[in-house]
Design a protein around this motif. Structure first.
Motif, PDB file in Angstrom:
ATOM      1  N   SER A  20     -14.356  12.073  -0.694  1.00 33.97           N
ATOM      2  CA  SER A  20     -13.752  10.816  -0.276  1.00 33.97           C
ATOM      3  C   SER A  20     -14.626   9.614  -0.547  1.00 33.97           C
ATOM      4  O   SER A  20     -14.151   8.488  -0.509  1.00 33.97           O
ATOM      5  CB  SER A  20     -13.447  10.863   1.230  1.00 33.97           C
TER       6      SER A  20
ATOM      7  N   THR B 131       1.048   4.052  -2.983  1.00 34.10           N
ATOM      8  CA  THR B 131       0.764   5.452  -2.724  1.00 34.10           C
ATOM      9  C   THR B 131       1.843   6.354  -3.324  1.00 34.10           C
ATOM     10  O   THR B 131       1.555   7.425  -3.850  1.00 34.10           O
ATOM     11  CB  THR B 131       0.669   5.700  -1.204  1.00 34.10           C
TER      12      THR B 131
ATOM     13  N   THR C 234      -5.327  14.045  -0.973  1.00 32.83           N
ATOM     14  CA  THR C 234      -5.667  14.022   0.451  1.00 32.83           C
ATOM     15  C   THR C 234      -5.554  15.417   1.061  1.00 32.83           C
ATOM     16  O   THR C 234      -6.418  15.849   1.832  1.00 32.83           O
ATOM     17  CB  THR C 234      -4.743  13.047   1.198  1.00 32.83           C
TER      18      THR C 234
ATOM     19  N   SER D  79      -6.659   0.589   0.629  1.00 32.37           N
ATOM     20  CA  SER D  79      -6.948   1.769   1.439  1.00 32.37           C
ATOM     21  C   SER D  79      -6.726   1.406   2.903  1.00 32.37           C
ATOM     22  O   SER D  79      -6.867   0.245   3.294  1.00 32.37           O
ATOM     23  CB  SER D  79      -8.378   2.272   1.215  1.00 32.37           C
TER      24      SER D  79
ATOM     25  N   ASP E  34      -1.573  10.302  -4.636  1.00 33.82           N
ATOM     26  CA  ASP E  34      -2.728  10.350  -3.753  1.00 33.82           C
ATOM     27  C   ASP E  34      -2.573  11.409  -2.671  1.00 33.82           C
ATOM     28  O   ASP E  34      -3.561  11.988  -2.210  1.00 33.82           O
ATOM     29  CB  ASP E  34      -2.934   8.977  -3.088  1.00 33.82           C
TER      30      ASP E  34
ATOM     31  N   HIS F  76       0.837  -1.206   0.000  1.00 32.48           N
ATOM     32  CA  HIS F  76       0.000   0.000   0.000  1.00 32.48           C
ATOM     33  C   HIS F  76       0.870   1.254   0.000  1.00 32.48           C
ATOM     34  O   HIS F  76       0.587   2.210  -0.743  1.00 32.48           O
ATOM     35  CB  HIS F  76      -0.909  -0.015   1.225  1.00 32.48           C
TER      36      HIS F  76
END
Length: 397
Positions: free
Chosen positions: A377, A108, A362, A145, A358, A104
């Protein structure tokens, strides 16, 4: 991970303890039945084994002394086995979590270079050239996620993705691969909502084996892959999660579909035309031959503070279809985007925000007012209807 076998039940406990409950390491102690077979149990001459004399009737637990004596030691062994199994499963789950969380983090940071895929249909063999083939033929993109509060890690199928047949990436006609039949099967798969862990996948793998590869292939529905390639071709179900460099073939196919669409309509969208043509503001405004409505109303909603330079960007957007804002970090680009997005959403318009990372999305989401941040979101919105190009903010080193 495969579970080790529980300690075997002594013959004297046959019919007194459920074998199914014995295999559940997470369950309670397998109970001793209140009644059981009443066949007379007689020890062998050497005293090591039991045999049953034919005398069918049921006896109560408290009257079965030999059963009670055998149950206690066996239950102690079962408890030790269950404790080991739970500890081993917790260790394996922890290692799996750490591995997927590492993926993950890499996704990212490098989502433009890497992709996570669910794969099935592992083809293995040593081809005539001496090269080892070890590739899955069916894939589906995944996404990850992490919940910031609970650290819950979720891995799911991408909503916009589909199952892909990737045999063309590593096979050719010298291997006995038939491109026309592969293309036909790929179209059949694309027309279905195929799930790679469903039973239909096994049917498609069997069809691929029969129709596409013109050579003897051994097919197996096992989850475990073969230990090493063999001279004979083998196709194994063997589902797995794989982190790999992003597939460029799918991207090229997407570009080809765009080119075909432009050629068939004899007209390119403005956003695409601007990539290859030096269009001035007037040409952009008149590209589609229709008037572009005003971007903002008389009193646009800007929830954040604005300075003159930021307001100049917003004013320029009133008269042009595309604006590029360039500046070093900390100069308010994201702040300006948040104001722009909020003003457009307040007027009922739809906004698409894109980024190579990402993290940038955010940060932008956290700057939006709460209702918009929640939508950003969790909502999936269609592209903007204004005909304007999407916002682009770039930072210089």
């Amino acid at each position: 991970m495969p579970q080790a076998a529980p300690p075997p039940l002594p013959e004297v406990l046959d019919g007194w303890v459920s074998p199914e409950l014995c295999r559940d390491a997470d369950g309670e102690d397998p109970p001793l039945a209140s009644e059981g077979p009443g066949k007379e149990l007689v020890r062998s001459e050497d005293g090591r084994q039991w045999r049953k004399e034919a005398d069918d009737h049921s006896v109560r637990r408290e009257d079965a002394a030999e059963v009670l004596r055998a149950y206690g030691p066996w239950l102690a062994r079962w408890r030790r086995w269950a404790e080991r199994e739970r500890a081993e499963r917790e260790r394996a789950e922890r290692e799996l979590y750490e591995q997927v969380y590492h993926w993950h983090q890499k996704l990212t940071q490098q989502d433009d270079q890497l992709e996570l895929v669910l794969v099935t249909g592992l083809l293995t063999w040593i081809d005539p050239r001496g090269d080892a083939v070890h590739r899955h033929i069916l894939t589906h993109r995944m996404e990850t996620s992490v919940d910031r509060k609970t650290a819950r890690l979720t891995v799911r199928l991408t909503a916009e993705g589909a199952v892909r047949l990737e045999d063309q990436a590593f096979l050719d006609t010298d291997d006995g691969w038939t491109p026309e039949r592969s293309a036909a099967l790929a179209e059949e798969i694309a027309a279905q909502s195929l799930h790679l862990l469903g039973s239909e996948t096994l049917e498609h793998l069997a069809q691929w084996q029969e129709r596409v590869l013109q050579r003897p292939v051994t097919f197996s529905a096992e989850w475990q892959p073969p230990r090493e390639p063999e001279p004979g071709a083998r196709l194994t179900y063997a589902p797995a999660l794989v982190l790999r460099p992003r597939d460029r073939n799918a991207l090229l196919n997407f570009y080809e579909r765009i080119a075909d669409s432009v050629a068939s309509e004899a007209h390119a969208p403005l956003a695409l035309a601007q990539l290859v043509l030096p269009l001035d503001a007037e040409a952009r405004a008149n590209w589609d031959g229709r008037e572009i409505p005003p971007l903002f109303g008389d009193d646009p909603l800007f929830p954040g503070k604005t300075n003159e330079r930021q307001r100049s960007v917003l004013r320029r957007l009133e008269h042009d279809t595309g604006v590029v804002v360039q500046g070093p970090p900390g100069t308010g680009k994201t702040h300006t985007i948040a104001n722009l997005v909020s003003a457009l959403l307040a007027q009922g318009q739809r906004v698409l925000v894109t980024s190579a990372r990402d993290q940038a999305l955010t940060v932008l989401r956290d700057k939006l007012p709460l209702p918009y941040a929640t939508c950003a979101s969790s909502c999936s919105a269609p592209p903007a209807r204004t005909g304007r190009t999407n916002w682009s903010g770039r930072s210089t080193p």
